[in-house]
Scaffold this active site. Structure first.
Site, PDB file in Angstrom:
ATOM      1  N   CYS A 102       0.851  -1.199   0.000  1.00 53.32           N
ATOM      2  CA  CYS A 102       0.000   0.000   0.000  1.00 53.32           C
ATOM      3  C   CYS A 102       0.881   1.240   0.000  1.00 53.32           C
ATOM      4  O   CYS A 102       1.941   1.268   0.622  1.00 53.32           O
ATOM      5  CB  CYS A 102      -0.894   0.000   1.239  1.00 53.32           C
ATOM      6  SG  CYS A 102      -2.032   1.399   1.271  1.00 53.32           S
ATOM      7  N   CYS A 106       0.571   4.620   6.363  1.00 52.70           N
ATOM      8  CA  CYS A 106       0.061   4.931   7.710  1.00 52.70           C
ATOM      9  C   CYS A 106       1.054   4.427   8.767  1.00 52.70           C
ATOM     10  O   CYS A 106       1.584   3.314   8.647  1.00 52.70           O
ATOM     11  CB  CYS A 106      -1.310   4.307   7.922  1.00 52.70           C
ATOM     12  SG  CYS A 106      -2.507   4.927   6.727  1.00 52.70           S
ATOM     13  N   CYS A 109       0.595   0.927  10.527  1.00 48.28           N
ATOM     14  CA  CYS A 109       0.160  -0.200   9.689  1.00 48.28           C
ATOM     15  C   CYS A 109       1.346  -0.938   9.069  1.00 48.28           C
ATOM     16  O   CYS A 109       2.190  -0.335   8.403  1.00 48.28           O
ATOM     17  CB  CYS A 109      -0.766   0.336   8.602  1.00 48.28           C
ATOM     18  SG  CYS A 109      -1.261  -0.928   7.416  1.00 48.28           S
TER      19      CYS A 109
HETATM   20  S1  SF4 Z   1      -4.015   1.535   6.991  1.00 55.27           S
HETATM   21 FE1  SF4 Z   1      -2.392   0.393   5.902  1.00 55.27          FE
HETATM   22  S2  SF4 Z   1      -3.448  -0.549   4.183  1.00 55.27           S
HETATM   23 FE2  SF4 Z   1      -4.803   1.084   4.946  1.00 55.27          FE
HETATM   24  S3  SF4 Z   1      -4.249   2.917   3.768  1.00 55.27           S
HETATM   25 FE3  SF4 Z   1      -2.983   2.969   5.600  1.00 55.27          FE
HETATM   26  S4  SF4 Z   1      -1.070   1.979   4.982  1.00 55.27           S
HETATM   27 FE4  SF4 Z   1      -2.625   1.412   3.475  1.00 55.27          FE
END
Ligand code: SF4
Length: 334
Positions: A102, A106, A109
């Site tokens: 991704c 974040c 994450c």
């Molecule tokens: S929480 Fe993880 S999977 Fe969802 S947008 Fe943020 S980085 Fe991407």
């Protein structure tokens, strides 16, 4: 499975044949074409050649036997994770991935730390469903079905909008899987253009927003995409969605110790969330290295403040943290 090839092959066949095959693949969850005894051999051979049913994956069960994480591999070598959670009340919820890695970045994450590789196709998204539907059938009997699907695995679904919505249609349409629209949810970090498009879709799919912070300063630190999708504008498009759809919206809030879980944060959050169709779902953070989960005591205090302020709030049970299958932990670690 190559759905395009399947469609091409079926086009040459009478419509009853199409139904037989859709029924076998999407309702009976066959894993080999030889399981079909009601189609001619030449068709079977063609299907075996051009429309492989095989899905390559490895399963990791949690110690309590309630959560199963699968690591699926695709033809180009890309790998993703998908998680099945078995609840007591006969619900089997599947958390699917929409991207390999991704770009969201974040802070909390594990997927974000992998970086972005590529979008998944609708077929690859559906293969996550078929993989676990077959697993349930084989290991727990014909009656055990996937009852809910949530797009909350690896990746941001609204950054792969078209493939995700095609997968939603395959999940929802009666001639394919036939899962009720209300049993399908999309969880986004709040991509405003995606929510606007989603508001115009005719299916009544559930919407969940990963909020995780009550102000832009903190939210932008935790969720970099917040810089282009500020809370005020985000809640504005969510309100438009609610007006159009008259549906509840779930706001996910991961509680991270000493980051976003103080009484001040709870009050600030209450100021945003006091609306009839807003639901706040507090989630205990699953450690991914940089942050710690809030204590039980802090979770309860946070919830109490929201309740007292008149916010609809629940605390979500945590699943699968021992196999790195909890929220924010998916990173192909096994
Ligand atoms: S929480 Fe993880 S999977 Fe969802 S947008 Fe943020 S980085 Fe991407």
């Amino acid at each position: 499975m190559n759905l395009e090839n399947l469609e091409k092959i079926l086009k040459k066949e009478p419509s009853y044949r199409q139904k037989q095959i859709q029924q076998a693949v999407f309702k009976q969850f066959i894993s080999e074409w030889d399981e079909m005894t009601n189609i001619p051999n030449n068709l079977k051979e063609e299907l075996k050649k051009d429309c492989l049913l095989e899905i390559e994956g490895e399963i990791f069960p949690s110690a309590d036997g309630k959560t199963f994480k699968a690591l699926l591999s695709f033809s180009d070598g890309a790998k993703i994770e998908t998680v099945l959670m078995r609840n007591k009340d006969n619900r089997n919820s599947l958390c699917v991935s929409s991207q390999v890695g991704c770009a969201g970045g974040c802070a909390f994450c594990a997927t974000g730390k992998m970086g972005f590789n590529r979008n998944l196709t609708s077929e690859e998204i559906i293969s996550q469903f078929l993989f676990f539907a077959r697993y349930l059938k084989k290991n727990f009997g014909d009656q055990e079905k996937i009852t809910n699907v949530i797009f909350m695995g690896m990746g941001e679904p609204f950054l792969n909008y078209d493939q995700v919505m095609t997968a939603v249609q395959i999940l929802n349409k009666e001639e394919f899987i036939g899962l009720g629209a209300r049993n399908i949810s999309i969880s986004t970090v709040g991509i405003i253009v995606g929510i606007k498009k989603f508001t115009e879709e005719k299916e009544q799919i559930n919407l969940a927003i990963s909020l995780h912070a009550p102000n832009d300063e903190l939210r932008s630190k935790l969720i970099p995409t917040n810089k282009e999708n500020k809370i005020k504008e985000l809640l504005g498009v969510v309100d438009e969605y609610i007006v159009k759809k008259s549906r509840k919206v779930m706001f996910e809030y991961l509680l991270i110790e000493n980051v976003n879980d103080s009484a001040r944060h709870a009050k600030e959050l209450a100021g945003l969330m006091k609306k009839p169709l807003y639901m706040v779902n507090l989630i205990k953070y699953n450690t991914t290295g940089d942050f710690r989960a809030s204590s039980e005591n802090r979770v309860n205090k946070f919830k109490k403040i929201l309740k007292k302020e008149g916010v609809n709030v629940t605390v979500r049970k945590s699943f699968g943290s021992d196999i790195n299958a909890g929220c924010g932990q998916l990173a192909n670690k096994n």
